[in-house]
Design a protein around this motif. Structure first.
Motif, PDB file in Angstrom:
ATOM      1  N   ASP A 429       0.962  -1.010  -0.069  1.00 28.87           N
ATOM      2  CA  ASP A 429       0.118   0.139  -0.237  1.00 28.87           C
ATOM      3  C   ASP A 429       0.751   1.207  -0.261  1.00 28.87           C
ATOM      4  OD1 ASP A 429      -2.098   1.554   0.051  1.00 28.87           O
ATOM      5  OD2 ASP A 429      -3.217   0.637   1.731  1.00 28.87           O
ATOM      6  N   LYS A 430       0.308   2.408  -0.024  1.00 27.96           N
ATOM      7  CA  LYS A 430       1.027   3.627  -0.387  1.00 27.96           C
ATOM      8  C   LYS A 430       1.633   4.040   0.911  1.00 27.96           C
ATOM      9  CE  LYS A 430      -1.535   6.163  -3.617  1.00 27.96           C
ATOM     10  NZ  LYS A 430      -2.011   7.494  -4.059  1.00 27.96           N
ATOM     11  N   ASN A 431       2.874   4.687   0.788  1.00 26.36           N
ATOM     12  CA  ASN A 431       3.800   5.198   1.497  1.00 26.36           C
ATOM     13  C   ASN A 431       4.445   4.122   2.393  1.00 26.36           C
ATOM     14  OD1 ASN A 431       2.707   7.612   0.505  1.00 26.36           O
ATOM     15  ND2 ASN A 431       1.523   8.159   2.132  1.00 26.36           N
ATOM     16  N   ALA A 432       4.585   2.980   2.000  1.00 24.01           N
ATOM     17  CA  ALA A 432       5.266   1.892   2.787  1.00 24.01           C
ATOM     18  C   ALA A 432       6.638   2.091   2.610  1.00 24.01           C
ATOM     19  CB  ALA A 432       4.745   0.523   2.118  1.00 24.01           C
ATOM     20  N   ARG A 433       7.550   1.628   3.451  1.00 24.42           N
ATOM     21  CA  ARG A 433       9.033   1.842   3.536  1.00 24.42           C
ATOM     22  C   ARG A 433       9.604   0.271   3.552  1.00 24.42           C
ATOM     23  NH1 ARG A 433      10.308   7.294   5.802  1.00 24.42           N
ATOM     24  NH2 ARG A 433       8.522   8.333   5.565  1.00 24.42           N
ATOM     25  N   ILE A 434       9.906   0.023   2.647  1.00 28.62           N
ATOM     26  CA  ILE A 434      10.457  -1.500   2.402  1.00 28.62           C
ATOM     27  C   ILE A 434      11.839  -1.596   2.444  1.00 28.62           C
ATOM     28  CG2 ILE A 434      10.400  -3.883   1.437  1.00 28.62           C
ATOM     29  CD1 ILE A 434       7.721  -2.753   1.813  1.00 28.62           C
ATOM     30  N   GLY A 435      12.570  -1.854   3.555  1.00 30.58           N
ATOM     31  CA  GLY A 435      14.043  -1.785   3.836  1.00 30.58           C
ATOM     32  C   GLY A 435      14.796  -2.287   2.477  1.00 30.58           C
ATOM     33  N   LYS A 436      16.214  -2.388   2.736  1.00 33.35           N
ATOM     34  CA  LYS A 436      17.072  -3.315   1.729  1.00 33.35           C
ATOM     35  C   LYS A 436      17.042  -4.823   2.211  1.00 33.35           C
ATOM     36  CE  LYS A 436      20.166   0.427   1.653  1.00 33.35           C
ATOM     37  NZ  LYS A 436      21.412   1.040   2.299  1.00 33.35           N
ATOM     38  N   ASN A 437      17.129  -5.675   1.046  1.00 33.14           N
ATOM     39  CA  ASN A 437      17.134  -6.955   1.138  1.00 33.14           C
ATOM     40  C   ASN A 437      16.198  -7.743   2.173  1.00 33.14           C
ATOM     41  OD1 ASN A 437      19.767  -7.153  -0.210  1.00 33.14           O
ATOM     42  ND2 ASN A 437      20.715  -6.339   1.811  1.00 33.14           N
ATOM     43  N   VAL A 438      14.991  -7.101   1.755  1.00 32.98           N
ATOM     44  CA  VAL A 438      13.569  -7.590   2.380  1.00 32.98           C
ATOM     45  C   VAL A 438      13.060  -8.751   1.404  1.00 32.98           C
ATOM     46  CG1 VAL A 438      11.183  -7.055   3.143  1.00 32.98           C
ATOM     47  CG2 VAL A 438      13.115  -5.520   3.650  1.00 32.98           C
ATOM     48  N   MET A 439      12.541  -9.643   2.005  1.00 35.33           N
ATOM     49  CA  MET A 439      11.916 -10.920   1.085  1.00 35.33           C
ATOM     50  C   MET A 439      10.369 -10.971   1.421  1.00 35.33           C
ATOM     51  SD  MET A 439      14.826 -13.627   1.019  1.00 35.33           S
ATOM     52  CE  MET A 439      14.172 -14.605  -0.728  1.00 35.33           C
ATOM     53  N   ILE A 440       9.622 -10.363   0.577  1.00 33.83           N
ATOM     54  CA  ILE A 440       7.880 -10.606   0.740  1.00 33.83           C
ATOM     55  C   ILE A 440       7.607 -11.512  -0.161  1.00 33.83           C
ATOM     56  CG2 ILE A 440       5.793  -9.162   0.835  1.00 33.83           C
ATOM     57  CD1 ILE A 440       7.725  -6.542   1.421  1.00 33.83           C
ATOM     58  N   ILE A 441       7.685 -12.823   0.421  1.00 37.92           N
ATOM     59  CA  ILE A 441       7.347 -14.093  -0.490  1.00 37.92           C
ATOM     60  C   ILE A 441       6.344 -15.122  -0.042  1.00 37.92           C
ATOM     61  CG2 ILE A 441       9.676 -13.921  -1.734  1.00 37.92           C
ATOM     62  CD1 ILE A 441      10.586 -15.847   0.056  1.00 37.92           C
ATOM     63  N   ASN A 442       5.994 -14.778   1.337  1.00 40.75           N
ATOM     64  CA  ASN A 442       5.029 -15.841   1.836  1.00 40.75           C
ATOM     65  C   ASN A 442       5.553 -17.010   1.837  1.00 40.75           C
ATOM     66  OD1 ASN A 442       2.922 -17.067   3.088  1.00 40.75           O
ATOM     67  ND2 ASN A 442       1.260 -16.752   1.540  1.00 40.75           N
ATOM     68  N   LYS A 443       6.956 -17.071   2.693  1.00 42.11           N
ATOM     69  CA  LYS A 443       7.719 -18.297   2.766  1.00 42.11           C
ATOM     70  C   LYS A 443       6.990 -19.517   3.411  1.00 42.11           C
ATOM     71  CE  LYS A 443      10.205 -16.748   7.103  1.00 42.11           C
ATOM     72  NZ  LYS A 443       9.421 -17.338   7.960  1.00 42.11           N
ATOM     73  N   ASP A 444       6.023 -19.327   4.360  1.00 45.15           N
ATOM     74  CA  ASP A 444       5.706 -20.377   4.906  1.00 45.15           C
ATOM     75  C   ASP A 444       4.235 -20.754   4.221  1.00 45.15           C
ATOM     76  OD1 ASP A 444       7.488 -20.679   6.747  1.00 45.15           O
ATOM     77  OD2 ASP A 444       6.701 -19.122   8.090  1.00 45.15           O
ATOM     78  N   ASN A 445       3.763 -20.115   3.226  1.00 42.87           N
ATOM     79  CA  ASN A 445       2.358 -20.363   2.172  1.00 42.87           C
ATOM     80  C   ASN A 445       1.224 -20.293   3.198  1.00 42.87           C
ATOM     81  OD1 ASN A 445       1.237 -20.819   0.117  1.00 42.87           O
ATOM     82  ND2 ASN A 445       1.375 -22.884   0.163  1.00 42.87           N
ATOM     83  N   VAL A 446       1.310 -19.237   3.907  1.00 42.90           N
ATOM     84  CA  VAL A 446       0.262 -18.962   4.952  1.00 42.90           C
ATOM     85  C   VAL A 446      -0.887 -18.400   4.139  1.00 42.90           C
ATOM     86  CG1 VAL A 446      -0.582 -17.725   6.900  1.00 42.90           C
ATOM     87  CG2 VAL A 446       1.655 -18.342   6.726  1.00 42.90           C
ATOM     88  N   GLN A 447      -2.227 -18.919   4.480  1.00 44.39           N
ATOM     89  CA  GLN A 447      -3.242 -18.383   3.510  1.00 44.39           C
ATOM     90  C   GLN A 447      -4.021 -17.380   4.440  1.00 44.39           C
ATOM     91  OE1 GLN A 447      -4.636 -19.345   0.603  1.00 44.39           O
ATOM     92  NE2 GLN A 447      -2.551 -20.167   0.713  1.00 44.39           N
ATOM     93  N   ASP A 448      -4.251 -17.069   5.709  1.00 45.79           N
ATOM     94  CA  ASP A 448      -4.711 -16.032   6.307  1.00 45.79           C
ATOM     95  C   ASP A 448      -3.963 -15.646   7.677  1.00 45.79           C
ATOM     96  OD1 ASP A 448      -6.969 -15.152   4.660  1.00 45.79           O
ATOM     97  OD2 ASP A 448      -7.387 -16.993   4.737  1.00 45.79           O
TER      98      ASP A 448
END
Ligand SMILES: Nc1ncnc2c1ncn2[C@@H]1O[C@H](COP(=O)(O)OP(=O)(O)O[C@H]2O[C@H](CO)[C@@H](O)[C@H](O)[C@H]2O)[C@@H](O)[C@H]1O
Length: 477
Positions: A429-448
């Motif tokens: 969403d807007k104005n989010a600050r995502i740092g360096k080397n972040v992984m947003i990949i749903n690594k544990d395959n969580v649904q909710d």
């Protein structure tokens, strides 16, 4: 019980396309082709005077056609609903804004689709009735549609829920909202009201709906999906008799309260014969005098249009016509029906050595040596070197254009996506600050999962980073 003047002739469902409007301007003439149709070839070359006369007459006719067409549809006022409830299926995108204000396609807001449909259909008296979380919606509407694109008498008037000596508290529902705004809505002597939810994304020529309404002399015309798929999504359903008259309408109450849809649970079935059931688009054309009678005489305490007024009108015998919509595209590149929004005068996007495929990029972005695939990148987004973004929506930055850290900021992470970060199947969403080397990949395959305290939630397997959230360097989600 029903007043005789409310009951009109039978109304039929027609799936054939409406006849072309006589008010549509004809294509511009080509005098050579025109002359070549002359019965005695070869045609005489027209004198300059004849040519001038031909062009003059044609131009005058086109102008007259356009004027008549505008006048015809100016007798309709659109009532666009903002949002009335805290239960949105699109949470957390609606944490601080109503659904209509959700950014889409890089540069736009969801409500721009409906307002643009109105403008492109020559309906330029537009009232937006807003209530819940309406700050950004009200601000967008009043800044984007301040009159420049509308006809001389056109306007987009935002009526935010208000209190007065006669009316206390919030709008209690869509019918209550219209009733309480009647004193404004009655300002112009329009013939029909076109009622539209403000959160739908589609392209539609409302003239066809209004033409069908007028041709059938119906009191209320409702727009339904031409295919039956809508049923599976939990839409309200109109049931017709064998002659295609509306017998019943049933709203799926689950729909407005649930946050995510599950197909099986939302099926609404009136009848084994599925030919009788048509999913509602939530779009109505209602004659002004009928609207006023329904709200003030017949159902003066009804709060809701879909669950009280429409079924009430059916029970009174008020004839309702259905028009089917079988297809409605949403091309953003259609020259004849453009999508309008707030002009922001941003610089063009700057791309430095990035690889971008199958994506839409908004204005004013700075994209360094990153890789972007299948993604919508909203305006003023900054993406750092070696970042990889796939199958995602990045909504961008709101009001300011940040390339570094300003003094007094409580974090050293700038707005945007930091170097080396990887984002897959996520919404930022807007104005989010995502740092360096972040992984947003749903690594544990969580649904909710609700992780609001950490700046995100997971809904249906998709990670949604909340507006203005800060995701520290090296985080793995
Ligand atoms: N008090 C209030 N003040 C301001 N705005 C308010 C309001 N209460 C509701 N609204 C807004 O008005 C619009 C229409 O809401 P409704 O509750 O009438 O129908 P809904 O959109 O759920 O379904 C409709 O659209 C779907 C298709 O999407 C159809 O299937 C379904 O039958 C039809 O009712 C929405 O944008 C809603 O947020």
């Amino acid at each position: 019980m029903a007043s005789p003047d409310l009951i009109r002739g039978a109304c039929f469902l027609s799936s054939s396309p409406p006849a072309p409007s006589p008010f549509r301007p004809a294509p511009s003439p080509h005098w050579r082709r025109f002359l070549s149709r002359s019965p005695t070839p070869p045609p005489a070359r027209p004198s300059p005077l004849e040519m001038a006369l031909l062009y003059y007459t044609w131009g005058a006719l086109c102008q007259l056609n356009a004027k008549l067409r505008v006048q015809q549809y100016q007798s309709v006022a659109a009532i666009v609903f903002g949002d009335g409830s805290s239960h949105s299926r699109l949470y957390p995108l609606t944490k601080r804004r109503s659904e209509g204000a959700i950014p889409i396609a890089g540069n736009y807001r969801l409500i721009d689709a409906v307002v643009s449909n109105c403008i492109n259909s020559d309906i330029t008296k537009i009232y937006a009735l807003t209530q819940y979380n309406s700050t950004s919606l009200n601000s967008h509407l009043s800044r984007a549609y301040s009159g420049a694109r509308l006809s001389k008498e056109g306007f987009v008037e935002v009526i935010a829920a208000y209190q007065s000596p006669d009316d206390n508290g919030w709008f209690q529902g869509t019918a209550d909202a219209i009733r309480r705004c009647l004193w404004v809505l009655e300002e112009y002597p329009v013939v029909e009201f076109l009622v539209l939810p403000g959160y739908h994304l589609y392209k539609m020529d409302y003239q066809k709906l209004i033409d069908a309404h007028r041709r059938s002399k119906a009191d209320i015309t409702v727009s339904v999906f031409g295919n039956k798929k809508g049923e599976d999504l939990g839409f309200g359903i109109f049931k017709l008799n064998g002659e295609n008259q509306v017998l019943e309408f049933r709203e799926n109450h689950e729909m407005s309260t649930r946050k995510s849809l599950s197909v099986e649970e939302n099926l609404v079935n009136f009848d084994d014969n599925e030919k009788c059931n048509f999913p509602s688009m939530g779009i109505y054309v209602i004659n002004r005098n009928i609207m006023i009678k329904l709200l003030t005489e017949y159902f003066p305490t009804a709060n809701d249009l879909k669950s009280e007024l429409i079924p009430g009108a059916i029970s009174l015998g008020i004839k309702q016509q259905l028009t089917q919509t079988s297809s409605f595209g949403s091309s953003f590149h259609d020259r004849d029906s453009p999508l309008y929004t707030l002009p922001r005068h941003l610089p063009p996007t700057l791309v430095t050595d990035a690889v971008i495929t199958d994506s839409v990029i908004g204005d004013g972005c700075i994209l360094s040596k990153c890789r972007i695939k299948g993604t919508v990148v909203g305006m003023r987004t900054r993406i750092g070197d070696k970042a990889v973004i796939e199958d995602s929506v990045i909504m961008g930055s709101d009001t300011y254009y940040q390339t570094g850290i300003s003094e007094g900021e409580h974090t050293s992470i700038p707005v945007g996506i930091g170097e080396g970060s990887i984002i897959r199947k996520a919404i930022v969403d807007k104005n989010a600050r995502i740092g360096k080397n972040v992984m947003i990949i749903n690594k544990d395959n969580v649904q909710d999962r609700n992780m609001e305290a950490n700046g995100y939630i997971i809904s249906g397997g998709i990670i949604v980073i909340i507006r203005s959230a800060i995701i520290p360097d090296g985080s793995i989600l």
